[in-house]
Scaffold this active site. Structure first.
Site, PDB file in Angstrom:
ATOM      1  N   GLU A  84       0.906  -1.167  -0.010  1.00 56.08           N
ATOM      2  CA  GLU A  84      -0.175   0.023  -0.069  1.00 56.08           C
ATOM      3  C   GLU A  84       0.820   1.192   0.038  1.00 56.08           C
ATOM      4  O   GLU A  84       1.996   1.414   0.789  1.00 56.08           O
ATOM      5  CB  GLU A  84      -1.132  -0.018   1.237  1.00 56.08           C
ATOM      6  N   HIS A  85       0.501   2.404  -0.948  1.00 57.07           N
ATOM      7  CA  HIS A  85       1.248   3.461  -0.969  1.00 57.07           C
ATOM      8  C   HIS A  85       2.766   3.072  -1.573  1.00 57.07           C
ATOM      9  O   HIS A  85       3.621   4.027  -1.267  1.00 57.07           O
ATOM     10  CB  HIS A  85       1.312   4.100   0.176  1.00 57.07           C
ATOM     11  N   THR A  86       2.793   2.149  -2.120  1.00 59.42           N
ATOM     12  CA  THR A  86       4.144   1.699  -2.628  1.00 59.42           C
ATOM     13  C   THR A  86       4.210   2.092  -4.271  1.00 59.42           C
ATOM     14  O   THR A  86       5.273   2.123  -4.782  1.00 59.42           O
ATOM     15  CB  THR A  86       4.609  -0.045  -2.642  1.00 59.42           C
ATOM     16  N   ASP A  87       3.121   1.977  -4.789  1.00 60.06           N
ATOM     17  CA  ASP A  87       2.960   2.302  -6.164  1.00 60.06           C
ATOM     18  C   ASP A  87       3.898   3.511  -6.628  1.00 60.06           C
ATOM     19  O   ASP A  87       4.693   3.739  -7.793  1.00 60.06           O
ATOM     20  CB  ASP A  87       1.642   2.034  -6.943  1.00 60.06           C
ATOM     21  N   GLY A  99     -12.447   1.809  -1.462  1.00 56.62           N
ATOM     22  CA  GLY A  99     -11.111   1.553  -1.564  1.00 56.62           C
ATOM     23  C   GLY A  99     -10.923   0.173  -2.296  1.00 56.62           C
ATOM     24  O   GLY A  99      -9.921  -0.473  -2.481  1.00 56.62           O
ATOM     25  N   LEU A 100     -11.876  -0.173  -3.289  1.00 53.37           N
ATOM     26  CA  LEU A 100     -11.935  -1.254  -4.022  1.00 53.37           C
ATOM     27  C   LEU A 100     -11.881  -0.927  -5.568  1.00 53.37           C
ATOM     28  O   LEU A 100     -11.961  -1.525  -6.529  1.00 53.37           O
ATOM     29  CB  LEU A 100     -13.289  -2.257  -4.144  1.00 53.37           C
ATOM     30  N   SER A 150     -13.296   1.649  -7.624  1.00 56.45           N
ATOM     31  CA  SER A 150     -14.214   1.620  -8.823  1.00 56.45           C
ATOM     32  C   SER A 150     -13.936   2.823  -9.656  1.00 56.45           C
ATOM     33  O   SER A 150     -14.082   2.712 -10.919  1.00 56.45           O
ATOM     34  CB  SER A 150     -15.717   2.350  -8.018  1.00 56.45           C
ATOM     35  N   GLU A 193      -6.794   9.863 -14.254  1.00 55.74           N
ATOM     36  CA  GLU A 193      -7.086  10.068 -12.861  1.00 55.74           C
ATOM     37  C   GLU A 193      -6.296  11.372 -12.443  1.00 55.74           C
ATOM     38  O   GLU A 193      -6.648  12.155 -11.572  1.00 55.74           O
ATOM     39  CB  GLU A 193      -6.895   8.875 -12.130  1.00 55.74           C
ATOM     40  N   ASP A 233      -3.981   0.242  -9.552  1.00 53.70           N
ATOM     41  CA  ASP A 233      -5.276  -0.051  -9.806  1.00 53.70           C
ATOM     42  C   ASP A 233      -5.863  -0.410 -11.262  1.00 53.70           C
ATOM     43  O   ASP A 233      -6.456  -1.329 -11.598  1.00 53.70           O
ATOM     44  CB  ASP A 233      -6.233   1.005  -9.117  1.00 53.70           C
TER      45      ASP A 233
HETATM   46  P1  ADP Z   1     -12.480   3.950  -5.017  1.00 60.82           P
HETATM   47  O1  ADP Z   1     -11.818   4.031  -6.276  1.00 60.82           O
HETATM   48  O2  ADP Z   1     -11.849   3.560  -4.136  1.00 60.82           O
HETATM   49  O3  ADP Z   1     -14.054   3.635  -5.347  1.00 60.82           O
HETATM   50  P2  ADP Z   1     -12.293   6.977  -5.911  1.00 60.82           P
HETATM   51  O4  ADP Z   1     -12.657   8.013  -4.955  1.00 60.82           O
HETATM   52  O5  ADP Z   1     -11.029   6.793  -6.169  1.00 60.82           O
HETATM   53  O6  ADP Z   1     -12.972   5.653  -4.738  1.00 60.82           O
HETATM   54  O7  ADP Z   1     -13.297   6.805  -7.102  1.00 60.82           O
HETATM   55  C1  ADP Z   1     -14.440   6.765  -6.966  1.00 60.82           C
HETATM   56  C2  ADP Z   1     -15.016   7.953  -7.966  1.00 60.82           C
HETATM   57  O8  ADP Z   1     -15.171   7.391  -9.356  1.00 60.82           O
HETATM   58  C3  ADP Z   1     -16.576   8.277  -7.579  1.00 60.82           C
HETATM   59  O9  ADP Z   1     -16.952   9.203  -6.743  1.00 60.82           O
HETATM   60  C4  ADP Z   1     -17.157   8.751  -9.037  1.00 60.82           C
HETATM   61  O10 ADP Z   1     -16.639  10.063  -9.282  1.00 60.82           O
HETATM   62  C5  ADP Z   1     -16.109   7.873  -9.819  1.00 60.82           C
HETATM   63  N1  ADP Z   1     -17.087   6.609 -10.324  1.00 60.82           N
HETATM   64  C6  ADP Z   1     -16.671   5.447  -9.943  1.00 60.82           C
HETATM   65  N2  ADP Z   1     -17.508   4.315 -10.446  1.00 60.82           N
HETATM   66  C7  ADP Z   1     -18.435   5.147 -11.144  1.00 60.82           C
HETATM   67  C8  ADP Z   1     -19.665   4.882 -11.819  1.00 60.82           C
HETATM   68  N3  ADP Z   1     -19.964   3.584 -12.157  1.00 60.82           N
HETATM   69  N4  ADP Z   1     -20.301   5.968 -12.478  1.00 60.82           N
HETATM   70  C9  ADP Z   1     -19.909   7.121 -12.527  1.00 60.82           C
HETATM   71  N5  ADP Z   1     -18.653   7.665 -11.744  1.00 60.82           N
HETATM   72  C10 ADP Z   1     -17.938   6.459 -11.292  1.00 60.82           C
HETATM   73 MG    MG Z   2      -9.661   5.082  -6.758  1.00 61.18          MG
END
Ligand code: ADP
Ligand code: MG
Length: 387
Positions: free
Chosen positions: A36-39, A129-130, A132, A165, A177
């Site tokens: 974690e935080h190594t990347d 933290g998964l 998305s 990002e 990720d």
């Molecule tokens: P994590 O990656 O841990 O889930 P992040 O803060 O890095 O959290 O990313 C979450 C953000 O990514 C959301 O608040 C949204 O802006 C965007 N996001 C993720 N999935 C979707 C989705 N299915 N539709 C629209 N935006 C999304």
């Molecule tokens: Mg994220």
């Protein structure tokens, strides 16, 4: 992935845009097993792609307009490809549209590509933290690479997602990720050298060992774009510079006594986390490769959590409680996962102990007056794909 979410995505596209999509692409979230935080310190990580995915339905248009909608928001965002720059993007659309823009940074010629309609659905929990964020970036990146026939390989697509990002969203995250989401494979973790970007699939062997990874989503939301993450990154850069290293990748456990003499206490502890965490990733890979079995990595997971809690200081009380309770209830090891300041913990648990651990964590959260966590098992799954 259940077929439902793909069906839902297709139906959502058709309802909104009044026609059938060209196709569906999907990409998974990820759990970081360790590292974690190594990347961003050019070190090592060991994530795996999970059985939670973001799906994008894509339709080509005969003009230069991109329209994008997601089930998380009640809006359709529209922009001309000719007007697309990071500075005009904000909020959730910065993720998919940032990817569109980022292709141009990797040599893709977008001057004549057709516009698109995009509809996005997901069963990856947001902000837990998964990742998305990588799931949406990777799904969109793979889709555009296919429909626009851009011919980039998956490693480059990971960099496209990262660039989106970093620049369009403004979150200074590393390459882990997107790499997990694009390169993952069922029952394997992705051992990634974040300096060379070389990766290798490492068999996890969880099913054989009758083990599972339990995710405990605390429900505490984090945001990468603010505060702590950038501050930790800056501390790492400061520490490396003071030690005469181009990055903390070049600092080893043997260098720590010298680091302690040179650095202030906070910077030293940030450095110590990254340096020892890199070693823990290498040790974990060694154990898994040598057939030591996943049961032998429990102590490494525990040590990783302590390091994040005490040295890197990115845990929160809910994550500490989840980890402590899981281990007390019989988990083989547990740690917070992801960037920190909220999100999820993971626990390595024998199949027979799963419900005991889940109940213990639920009860402990209740006793502490914390909101109920969402606990679920994840399986190491295949990376991004056309569906
Ligand atoms: P994590 O990656 O841990 O889930 P992040 O803060 O890095 O959290 O990313 C979450 C953000 O990514 C959301 O608040 C949204 O802006 C965007 N996001 C993720 N999935 C979707 C989705 N299915 N539709 C629209 N935006 C999304
Ligand atoms: Mg994220």
């Amino acid at each position: 992935m259940s077929t439902d979410i793909r069906d839902d995505t297709r139906a959502g596209f058709t309802d909104l845009f009044g026609r059938e999509p060209e196709g569906l692409w999907s990409a998974p979230g990820r759990v970081n097993l360790i590292g974690e935080h190594t990347d961003y310190n050019e070190g090592f990580v060991l994530p795996f792609a999970i059985d939670r995915r973001t799906v994008v339905a894509v339709g080509l248009r005969d003009d230069r307009v991109v329209r994008v909608a997601s089930t998380i928001a009640d809006e359709v965002v529209e922009i001309s490809l000719s007007d697309l720059t990071p500075s005009v993007l904000s909020g959730w659309p910065a993720y998919p549209l940032g990817v569109v823009w980022a292709f141009s940074e990797f040599g893709a010629d977008l001057s004549a590509v057709p516009g698109l309609d995009l509809f996005i659905d997901s069963d990856v929990p947001l902000g837990a933290g998964l990742s998305s964020s990588a799931a949406i970036e990777s799904a969109v990146a793979l889709a555009l690479n296919d429909v626009w026939r851009l011919g980039l390989d998956r490693r480059t697509l990971a960099r496209v997602g990262q660039r989106a990002e970093n620049v369009a969203v403004g979150a200074p995250t590393g390459i882990m990720d997107q790499s997990a989401s694009l390169l993952g494979q069922v029952d394997h973790a992705v051992f990634l050298d974040c300096r060379s970007l070389e990766s290798e699939l490492v068999p996890l062997g969880l099913a054989e060992a009758e083990l599972a990874i339990l995710v405990i989503d605390t429900g505490v939301k984090h945001s990468h774009a603010t505060g702590g993450y950038g501050e930790r990154r800056a501390a790492c850069e400061r520490g490396a510079a003071a030690l005469g290293a181009s990055s903390l990748r070049d600092v080893t456990v043997a260098d720590l006594p010298r680091a302690q003499e040179l650095l202030d206490d906070v910077t030293f502890r940030r450095v110590r986390h990254v340096v020892t965490e890199n070693q823990r990733v290498l040790d974990t890979v060694e154990v898994l490769r040598s057939g030591g079995g996943a049961v032998a990595i429990g102590d490494l997971l525990d040590a990783s959590h302590r390091s994040m809690r005490d040295d890197f200081e990115i845990s929160v009380p809910e994550l500490d409680l989840a980890v402590e309770t899981a281990v007390q209830a019989g988990a083989i090891g547990a740690r917070m996962t992801g960037g920190g300041f909220g999100g999820a913990a993971i626990a390595l648990v024998r199949l027979g102990d799963l419900s005991r651990v889940q109940v213990a964590v639920d009860n402990a959260f209740g006793e502490h007056g914390f909101g109920q966590p969402d606990t679920f098992v994840v399986f190491a799954s295949d990376g991004a794909a056309r569906n």
